[in-house]
Design an enzyme around this catalytic site. Sequence first.
Site, mmCIF file in Angstrom:
data_model
loop_
_atom_site.group_PDB
_atom_site.id
_atom_site.type_symbol
_atom_site.label_atom_id
_atom_site.label_comp_id
_atom_site.label_asym_id
_atom_site.label_seq_id
_atom_site.Cartn_x
_atom_site.Cartn_y
_atom_site.Cartn_z
ATOM 1 N N ASP A 140 0.814 -1.210 0.000
ATOM 2 C CA ASP A 140 0.000 0.000 0.000
ATOM 3 C C ASP A 140 0.846 1.259 0.000
ATOM 4 O OD1 ASP A 140 -2.538 -0.707 -0.417
ATOM 5 O OD2 ASP A 140 -3.256 -0.402 1.619
ATOM 6 N N ASP A 450 -11.294 -6.872 10.777
ATOM 7 C CA ASP A 450 -11.215 -8.320 10.876
ATOM 8 C C ASP A 450 -12.303 -8.891 11.793
ATOM 9 O OD1 ASP A 450 -10.028 -7.010 12.969
ATOM 10 O OD2 ASP A 450 -8.057 -7.896 12.697
#
Length: 738
Positions: A140, A450
């Site tokens: 990223d 998550d």
Amino acid sequence: MGEEKYLPLFATTRAKGRVLYRLFAVSVFIGICLICVYRVSHIPKASEDGRFGWMYLFAAELWFSFYWFLTQATRWSRVYRQTFKERLSLRYEKELPGVDIFVCTADPIIEPPMMVMNTVLSVMAYDYPPEKFSVYLSDDGGSELTYYALLEAAEFAKHWIPYCKKYRVEPRSPAAYFVSTASDAAGNNRSHYQNQAGDSTHIKKLYENMENKVESAVKLGRVSEDVRSKHKGFSRWDSYMSKRDHDTILQIVVDGRNPNGRDVEGCVLPTLVYLAREKRPQYHHNFKAGAINALIRISSSISNGKLLLNVDCDMYSNNSVAIRDALCFFMDEEQGHEIAYVQFPQNFVNFTTNELYASVRVINVELHGLDNYGGPMYIGTGCFHRRDTLCGRIFTKGCKSEMKWEDNKGEEIDVHGLEETSKSLASCIFEENTQWGKEMGLKYGCPVEDVITGLSIQCRGWKSVYCNPKRKAFLGLNSTTLLQILLQHKRWSEGNLQIMLSKYSPVWYGHGKISLGLRLGYLRFNLWAANCWATLIYSTLPSLYLLRGTSLFPQISSRWIIPFAYVIIARNIGSFVEYMWCGGTMLGWWNDQRIWFYQRITSYLFAFIDTIVHYLGYTDSAFVITAKVADEDVSERYEKEMMEFGGSSPMFTVLGTVALLNLSCFAWFVKAAITKGIAEVYETMCLQILICVVLIIINKPLYEALYQRKDKGKLPSSVAFKSMAFAGFACLCLGRRP
Ligand SMILES: *[C@@H]1O[C@H](CO)[C@@H](O)[C@H](O)[C@H]1NC(C)=O
Ligand SMILES: *[C@@H]1O[C@H](CO)[C@@H](O)[C@H](O)[C@H]1NC(C)=O
């Protein structure tokens, strides 16, 4: 051979000592009830001093009782899993499914490329048919440095993987391996093979060579022209503007289906892919969840493995057969079709013996408890998912999704063409008007994407499994400063509180979809942040009332002292035994208590306030990655188990204020007691004295950092002044009877 004759691929056993634990829990519960009875029946009259403090303490005790009840869900009946990998090999070796492994990195400064490459190499060297798994690195940061490191790592892998297989090397992260052999070399040589010594020197030289090249590029801050001209791949950076503004960069660095994808011995290598998804300032990138969703799509067009593993870039694989452990669950004939994901624990290396900054031991115990009620939550790393469930498939009874290998191509492919056609899958606009980030892939908009994703998978009817073998499958680096730990916990607790308040809350969304035990277990984590108030009350009011000379607890001669004493002692012995049973040290437990306390009054407090502010619509929560490398100085103090504060933060002012408040209350109290007579005061206020003294002892490193230490890890003097001012103010306002 009929299917009914198959032995299971995994076994589930219940924890030993359940009855004992339950008796213990019930006895604590009775103690808690008696405390409540005492509080209700002995409320001070309106004319007496202490009515206000009494009410607050009672409220805090009610909260602690409720929270204690929630934690029982995670301990009441724990289960353990055991896998049978030989059975798996015997039955399915030819049919093992494809696996795609995702490694995510975000910043070449905070997460140095060499650390990331060690993780990549450790998973590339898995003991698994190489044509059946692929490794994807999502960068990223879109950094040339990371890309360059990956090219070098791919070259090194051609030597490293055959070496690992030939000598059955463990662990397969080169850095960890060389550290372990260096400590070995002094003693006996553990190799069982001839020639290993020679090969080992050679491979080490290659590794150091690679390390030097990468590190010098990192030091320079860019890739040299010389290197650039050698690799066509760098031309993809020509249109690159910045980390936040660039086109998709996708490259299949190693492709096992092509001739270049072979190691030095001619064996196939796993496919290795570099991806930096498109970033544009006008599109929100959704942090790690966005990166993983892009990887899910890209991998579906390149390798389309049935199983996905994601690991953080600082978590290397310490066990080359972990994929097989996970497959024992998914491929089990009886129960495998219900399982959506297999979570491995998060473990850390680089602990000092006494775990100055607390550990994840306790969480790792609690996940065994959740496993009994439908499975652990998804904790973001070290987790194997079925591709289709992560993409939103709903569980239907009796429908078995096929886990086995399907050989689709086999022929050589046009790598360049594949890259070009896949690129659009990682573009900014791809997700517009789709279910990505909502019902497909990882959910957006929550700092713990998550946990919320795992919860929604479980709410769709799936189970999960917690696999915690003795030899740890993944090892990560621990943070080395207190501030990092506190910030990390702030993010976790903030995200968890947001889940609690969101439409996916286990309270209402989970109703009727997951079991009550699992809902309570989730709440235990979702309500982390809410502990701050009760803990703050308990760590300040008893001391302030000590200063006022007002008793808030029963006298030592009263019978009511018994439930208080019992609950305090039982709670501490319970946590101590649990900690030691997980392999900790005594001092480690004590340090753990300190961090537990610090987290509650800072991380949780700030998380709570931020969540409320967020709901009122003021700020957007930002993702802070914690630095995992330390400079020399820091490491040295870490070795000595000196606490590293790591800068100035309002969090430290809170810690300092609470610590100084207790210290000054105690000092003034002692002065008063000497004139009044110790015995009498002790008789009425022993518990308050105890709480105050324990808080002072536990804060010892903080006093040192405020006043004594001279090194760079100490607290800045501005924190000391502010804390003194706040503590003094609190004592003056609240510490005197009106
Ligand atoms: C990591 O793997 C090595 C074997 O290579 C093993 O000796 C060690 O115990 C493992 N570490 C942990 C924490 O399980
Ligand atoms: C972790 O430990 C290894 C070896 O014990 C050491 O080389 C490395 O510098 C440590 N990392 C940190 C961040 O302390």
